[in-house]
Enzyme design. Structure first.
Site, short mmCIF file in Angstrom:
data_model
loop_
_atom_site.label_atom_id
_atom_site.label_comp_id
_atom_site.label_asym_id
_atom_site.label_seq_id
_atom_site.Cartn_x
_atom_site.Cartn_y
_atom_site.Cartn_z
N HIS A 178 0.80 -1.23 0.00
CA HIS A 178 0.00 0.00 0.00
C HIS A 178 0.83 1.28 0.00
CE1 HIS A 178 1.06 0.00 4.24
NE2 HIS A 178 0.65 1.25 4.31
C1 UD1 Z 1 -2.24 5.54 5.86
C2 UD1 Z 1 -0.94 6.03 6.51
C3 UD1 Z 1 0.12 4.95 6.38
C4 UD1 Z 1 -0.38 3.63 6.91
C5 UD1 Z 1 -1.67 3.26 6.20
C6 UD1 Z 1 -2.24 1.96 6.64
C7 UD1 Z 1 -0.40 8.43 6.37
C8 UD1 Z 1 0.41 9.42 5.65
N1 UD1 Z 1 -0.42 7.20 5.82
O1 UD1 Z 1 -2.00 5.37 4.48
O2 UD1 Z 1 1.26 5.33 7.12
O3 UD1 Z 1 0.59 2.63 6.71
O4 UD1 Z 1 -2.61 4.31 6.45
O5 UD1 Z 1 -3.40 1.68 5.95
O6 UD1 Z 1 -0.99 8.73 7.38
N2 UD1 Z 1 -9.31 4.93 1.79
C9 UD1 Z 1 -10.53 4.31 1.79
N3 UD1 Z 1 -11.08 3.99 2.99
C10 UD1 Z 1 -10.50 4.29 4.17
C11 UD1 Z 1 -9.26 4.95 4.16
C12 UD1 Z 1 -8.68 5.25 2.95
O7 UD1 Z 1 -11.10 4.02 0.74
O8 UD1 Z 1 -11.08 3.96 5.23
C13 UD1 Z 1 -8.67 5.24 0.49
C14 UD1 Z 1 -9.00 6.63 0.01
O9 UD1 Z 1 -9.07 6.59 -1.37
C15 UD1 Z 1 -7.80 7.43 0.42
C16 UD1 Z 1 -6.68 6.42 0.27
O10 UD1 Z 1 -7.26 5.16 0.64
O11 UD1 Z 1 -7.61 8.58 -0.34
C17 UD1 Z 1 -5.49 6.71 1.12
O12 UD1 Z 1 -5.86 6.86 2.50
P1 UD1 Z 1 -4.91 7.69 3.51
O13 UD1 Z 1 -5.47 7.67 4.86
O14 UD1 Z 1 -4.61 9.03 2.90
O15 UD1 Z 1 -3.54 6.92 3.43
P2 UD1 Z 1 -3.20 5.35 3.44
O16 UD1 Z 1 -2.61 5.00 2.12
O17 UD1 Z 1 -4.32 4.51 3.96
#
Ligand code: UD1
Length: 360
Positions: free
Chosen positions: A203
């Site tokens: 991821h």
């Molecule tokens: C975040 C953390 C990362 C951690 C990871 C575990 C930061 C910078 N990154 O990354 O360190 O390893 O979580 O999962 O804080 N999304 C969904 N549903 C959700 C959450 C996210 O669909 O419940 C999708 C959305 O499209 C979103 C994307 O995932 O834009 C990224 O989510 P985000 O929280 O920005 O970062 P992660 O890649 O999950």
């Protein structure tokens, strides 16, 4: 009231034993959810699996750019903390919510401890590296998991008296839940036998956001899967990027590779604990596989958890397909089982509570 901040998936298994340890000590403690992760599979299921109470508040910040997410957490938390005036706050890990909460506490003069302080990859292109360094530079108490973390903090000029090595709190959770997880036998649901498969998680933006890199990694995985079945619970970010890169059909057709939705804590622990090999770019899984004694190939060029390479089962393999496939072969033909680092003993949360109580 003492509050622990949770926001994203890797925070939940760190906060759960901390909440239990405060409750056992009879000290008022509550969780604050920033809402960074909001899907049922990325958040709610963990509260259920880990027996955590509902958070005192959910700020509902959701997804966005880094600035949007960090800013929204800061605005929401500042408002909440000005009203509640916490006795102390704990932040865990290295996600955007961690850094945002630490900055708010520093500005409001609220005593703040960082659980998992001092980890450094040296890779400033990782958003988490920025979060780690900023967090550690503004908190009062640095609760570290391993000696390398202590050394990093001292080298950055942190006062020695603010550093307390407590061990790895996530391992408290792993130890507490392993017996229940093993009984689930999630591998059987995929038609696989214990030790007869590998688990993949992916991821990191650096691995999944660039279609070429993602394609190369998944190509290597496809080759490995021909010899050893691979189960791949897919993170929402990765699911989206596989579609963007036009790789969906190819990945779904790959022989031996099974994609599934993200799993809850118990189901995922069940799956990994029965695996022959782990392939990942996650930080936590490098640590969990070290404790489980399962060979782990980390699909990155660096790690903020070097202890898992030093004493554990972890090998950094980067993202070159040839190297990934060759190292997987090697891992299958008898990697050392490693050993468990000091203080990763299931009692870290008790040490965290003791360190906080002693100082506030
Ligand atoms: C975040 C953390 C990362 C951690 C990871 C575990 C930061 C910078 N990154 O990354 O360190 O390893 O979580 O999962 O804080 N999304 C969904 N549903 C959700 C959450 C996210 O669909 O419940 C999708 C959305 O499209 C979103 C994307 O995932 O834009 C990224 O989510 P985000 O929280 O920005 O970062 P992660 O890649 O999950």
């Amino acid at each position: 009231m003492i509050y622990t901040i949770v926001g994203a998936r890797p925070n939940f298994m760190k906060a759960a034993p901390i909440h239990t340890a405060f409750a056992r000590a009879g000290i008022p403690h509550a969780l604050v959810h920033t809402g960074q992760h909001y899907d049922e599979a990325m958040s709610k299921v963990f509260f259920e699996d880990l027996g955590m109470p509902r958070p005192a508040v959910d700020l509902g910040v959701g997804s966005g750019t880094h600035a949007e997410q960090t800013g929204a957490v800061m605005v929401g938390l500042e408002r909440y903390f000005e009203r509640e005036r916490p006795a102390a706050v704990l932040v865990v890990g290295d996600v955007n919510s961690t850094m945002a909460a630490a900055i708010v506490c520093a500005k409001l003069g609220i005593y703040c401890g960082h659980v998992e302080a001092g980890l450094r990859s040296g890779d400033w292109s990782m958003p988490e590296e920025v979060n780690r360094a900023v967090t550690d530079s503004v908190v009062d108490l640095l609760l570290t998991p391993s000696p390398d973390a202590d050394r990093n903090l001292l080298a950055e000029g942190c006062p020695a008296e603010s550093i307390v090595r407590v061990g790895n709190v996530m391992i408290d959770t792993l130890q507490a839940h392993l017996p229940r997880a093993r009984v689930l036998d999630v591998a059987a649901r995929f038609g696989l036998r214990q030790q007869g498969y590998a688990v993949l998680t992916l991821h990191r933006p650096s691995n999944v956001d660039d279609p070429v890199t993602l394609g190369r990694i998944l190509g290597a995985i496809g080759e490995i899967a021909r010899r050893l079945p691979v189960v791949f619970p897919v993170h929402p970010r990765t699911r989206k990027q596989i579609a963007v890169a036009g790789l969906q059909t190819k990945v779904e057709a790959a022989k031996g590779l099974t994609l599934c939705e993200p799993l809850g804590y118990l189901e995922f622990l069940s799956l990994t604990s029965g695996a022959r090999l782990v392939l990942t770019d996650s930080g936590g899984l490098q640590e969990e596989s070290t404790v489980l004694g399962i060979p782990c190939l980390t699909l990155r060029d660096n790690t903020e958890r070097p202890i898992t390479v030093e004493v554990g089962t972890n090998v950094l393999v980067g993202t070159d397909p040839g190297t990934i496939v060759a190292e997987a072969e090697h891992g299958l033909t008898g990697a050392p089982r490693g050993r468990v680092p000091e203080l990763w003993d299931g009692h870290t949360a008790e040490r965290i509570v003791a360190a906080v109580v002693e100082r506030i």
